[in-house]
Structures are given as C-alpha cells and as structure tokens.
Design a protein around this motif. Structure first.
Motif, PDB file in Angstrom:
ATOM      1  N   ILE A  46       0.870  -1.177   0.000  1.00  0.00           N
ATOM      2  CA  ILE A  46       0.000   0.000   0.000  1.00  0.00           C
ATOM      3  C   ILE A  46       0.911   1.233   0.000  1.00  0.00           C
ATOM      4  CG2 ILE A  46      -1.901   1.213   1.127  1.00  0.00           C
ATOM      5  CD1 ILE A  46      -2.815  -1.334   2.345  1.00  0.00           C
ATOM      6  N   PRO A  47       1.581   1.501  -1.132  1.00  0.00           N
ATOM      7  CA  PRO A  47       2.538   2.606  -1.187  1.00  0.00           C
ATOM      8  C   PRO A  47       1.855   3.968  -1.183  1.00  0.00           C
ATOM      9  CG  PRO A  47       2.259   1.664  -3.361  1.00  0.00           C
ATOM     10  CD  PRO A  47       1.466   0.792  -2.420  1.00  0.00           C
ATOM     11  N   PHE A  48       2.634   4.986  -0.882  1.00  0.00           N
ATOM     12  CA  PHE A  48       2.153   6.365  -0.941  1.00  0.00           C
ATOM     13  C   PHE A  48       3.251   7.229  -1.545  1.00  0.00           C
ATOM     14  CE2 PHE A  48       4.376   6.024   3.074  1.00  0.00           C
ATOM     15  CZ  PHE A  48       5.050   7.222   3.211  1.00  0.00           C
ATOM     16  N   ILE A  49       2.879   8.430  -1.975  1.00  0.00           N
ATOM     17  CA  ILE A  49       3.835   9.360  -2.572  1.00  0.00           C
ATOM     18  C   ILE A  49       4.185  10.440  -1.547  1.00  0.00           C
ATOM     19  CG2 ILE A  49       4.257  11.003  -4.436  1.00  0.00           C
ATOM     20  CD1 ILE A  49       2.180   9.504  -6.095  1.00  0.00           C
ATOM     21  N   PRO A  50       5.419  10.480  -1.066  1.00  0.00           N
ATOM     22  CA  PRO A  50       5.800  11.494  -0.078  1.00  0.00           C
ATOM     23  C   PRO A  50       5.521  12.904  -0.593  1.00  0.00           C
ATOM     24  CG  PRO A  50       7.512   9.835  -0.275  1.00  0.00           C
ATOM     25  CD  PRO A  50       6.540   9.582  -1.390  1.00  0.00           C
ATOM     26  N   ALA A  51       5.092  13.759   0.312  1.00  0.00           N
ATOM     27  CA  ALA A  51       4.728  15.117  -0.070  1.00  0.00           C
ATOM     28  C   ALA A  51       5.932  16.049  -0.103  1.00  0.00           C
ATOM     29  CB  ALA A  51       3.699  15.661   0.920  1.00  0.00           C
ATOM     30  N   ASP A  52       5.782  17.125  -0.831  1.00  0.00           N
ATOM     31  CA  ASP A  52       6.757  18.212  -0.797  1.00  0.00           C
ATOM     32  C   ASP A  52       6.377  19.101   0.388  1.00  0.00           C
ATOM     33  OD1 ASP A  52       8.386  20.381  -1.110  1.00  0.00           O
ATOM     34  OD2 ASP A  52       7.789  20.834  -3.169  1.00  0.00           O
ATOM     35  N   THR A  53       7.051  18.896   1.509  1.00  0.00           N
ATOM     36  CA  THR A  53       6.672  19.582   2.744  1.00  0.00           C
ATOM     37  C   THR A  53       7.041  21.063   2.747  1.00  0.00           C
ATOM     38  OG1 THR A  53       8.747  18.897   3.802  1.00  0.00           O
ATOM     39  CG2 THR A  53       6.832  17.457   4.084  1.00  0.00           C
ATOM     40  N   SER A  54       7.733  21.509   1.695  1.00  0.00           N
ATOM     41  CA  SER A  54       8.074  22.935   1.629  1.00  0.00           C
ATOM     42  C   SER A  54       6.892  23.783   1.171  1.00  0.00           C
ATOM     43  CB  SER A  54       9.255  23.151   0.676  1.00  0.00           C
ATOM     44  OG  SER A  54       8.884  22.845  -0.665  1.00  0.00           O
ATOM     45  N   LYS A  55       5.880  23.109   0.629  1.00  0.00           N
ATOM     46  CA  LYS A  55       4.701  23.835   0.155  1.00  0.00           C
ATOM     47  C   LYS A  55       3.697  24.006   1.289  1.00  0.00           C
ATOM     48  CE  LYS A  55       5.042  22.147  -4.607  1.00  0.00           C
ATOM     49  NZ  LYS A  55       4.339  21.404  -5.695  1.00  0.00           N
ATOM     50  N   PRO A  56       3.081  25.176   1.414  1.00  0.00           N
ATOM     51  CA  PRO A  56       2.086  25.367   2.471  1.00  0.00           C
ATOM     52  C   PRO A  56       0.835  24.536   2.191  1.00  0.00           C
ATOM     53  CG  PRO A  56       2.104  27.249   0.983  1.00  0.00           C
ATOM     54  CD  PRO A  56       3.265  26.394   0.587  1.00  0.00           C
ATOM     55  N   ASN A  57       0.253  24.023   3.266  1.00  0.00           N
ATOM     56  CA  ASN A  57      -0.994  23.239   3.168  1.00  0.00           C
ATOM     57  C   ASN A  57      -0.870  22.082   2.172  1.00  0.00           C
ATOM     58  OD1 ASN A  57      -2.350  25.079   4.947  1.00  0.00           O
ATOM     59  ND2 ASN A  57      -2.599  26.467   3.212  1.00  0.00           N
TER      60      ASN A  57
END
Length: 211
Positions: free
Chosen positions: A158-169
């Motif tokens: 059940i993979p997921f795509i890590p987020a770009d945490t530099s973007k707000p919200n």
C-alpha cells in the motif's frame, strides 16, 4: 513527482488488487470457507502471510511500538494523515460505523490503526486528538522518517507518494486500501477501497474466526 511516475504508482496499486483477486479465486478451490463472499465485501486474503519489516514506530501516546507488536488481535492498517481533506475522515468514520455494528466478540478481536504518512505534522499528540474525534480506541502510529514509513507501506503493498513539505498546506497522495494484519503479526491480506459498510459488517466476523 511527474505525471508518469504517478501513473506508474496508480497502476502498481491496481495490479496489487488484481493479483489479490486472482489469489482468492485459487483459495476458493481449496474449500476455505466462502472466499466469494469475502471478495464481494472487498476482503482479499493472501495465500501466504507476509512478515512485517522491523520498523520502529511511535503510538498516539508517545510510546515506542515495534511492528511485530501487532499481535493477539486482527489489525486493519489505514495509511493516511490527520490533515487529509477527504478520504481519511471518510474512511475513519466508516470504520467507526462498521465497528459499532459488529458483534461484541468480533470487536474484541479487532483493532483499527491509522499509520501516518505525514510524520512532519502528525505528532503523537496530534494523532491522539484527531483519532479521538472518531473513536478513542483507534490507534495511531507514526515514524521518525518518511523512509521508515515507506518501508512499511511498500512491504504491505500500500505505497504512498511522499509530499513536498516545503509547500504550504501540502497534501499526501495515498491509497484508501487497508492492510489486514493477523493475530500472529503477519499480513494476511487487504480490504479494498471504497469500503462497503454493510458487506464488511457481514463478512468481517467470518474473517476474524480464522487463526
């Protein structure tokens, strides 16, 4: 994450579900209960259990948890996060409703676990507060790094795509499927999204009778 990479990610998830369906058809020829009814409810059982990776997690109370500690009960692992705008609150609300309609002996054998795919924001305190809105008995797990979370998610397909945490919200792309962990601490299968409350209420007690 490019459009091509996202397409590959989605196709991999679809292939995993199709593989599960094929596996359950094989099981049906071995006389193990009524796999057809389980499939119809979205429950995909594996022919052989899978061991979970040795990943160190932290629960909603801030206590360390080893993944091999998920024993003695059946666990439904949902990979999501507390800032999720749609699929997570919907799924957790459905799981709360399903649990409320199960017979007591089934509830005693089951635990619902939210595995956060957003360790940057989902502290143990945040997880506990969020899960309390649904069911205080729901468990929450997070890890020190996205890499550890990916190791676990990939191991249970059940993979997921890590987020770009530099973007707000920012949001995190993830699956709505659930990983089914048996009382021996190994993965036994999946539950496909979207959840069908009525069919799961009918079939989960049958699954929970297995050893």
């Amino acid at each position: 994450m490019t459009r091509t990479q996202k397409t590959v990610f989605i196709l991999a998830a679809v292939i995993a579900v199709i593989l599960g369906l094929t596996i359950n058809k094989v099981l049906s020829s071995k006389g193990q209960g009524d796999p057809t009814a389980l499939i119809d409810a979205g429950i995909i059982l594996l022919p052989q259990s899978r061991n979970l990776p040795d990943v160190k997690m932290t629960d909603q109370d801030g206590q360390p948890v080893a993944m091999d500690g998920l024993k003695d009960k059946w666990s439904l692992l949902f990979f999501g996060y507390t800032f999720c705008p749609d699929i997570c609150p919907t799924t957790l609300a459905q799981l709360r409703q399903i649990k409320s309609e199960l017979p007591p002996e089934a509830v005693d054998k089951l635990q619902i676990v939210l595995v956060s795919v957003d360790p940057n924001r989902d502290t143990p305190k945040q997880l506990k507060q969020y899960l309390g809105y649904f069911d205080p008995q729901f468990k929450g797990l997070t890890a020190a790094s996205v890499e550890d979370l990916q190791k676990l998610a990939n191991a249970v397909s059940i993979p997921f795509i890590p987020a770009d945490t530099s973007k707000p919200n920012y949001t995190v792309d993830h699956s709505g499927n659930l990983a089914v962990i048996g009382p021996d601490g190994t993965q036994r299968g999946f539950i496909r999204a979207p959840l069908n409350n009525q069919k799961l209420v009918a079939q989960l007690p049958e699954m929970l009778k297995r050893k």
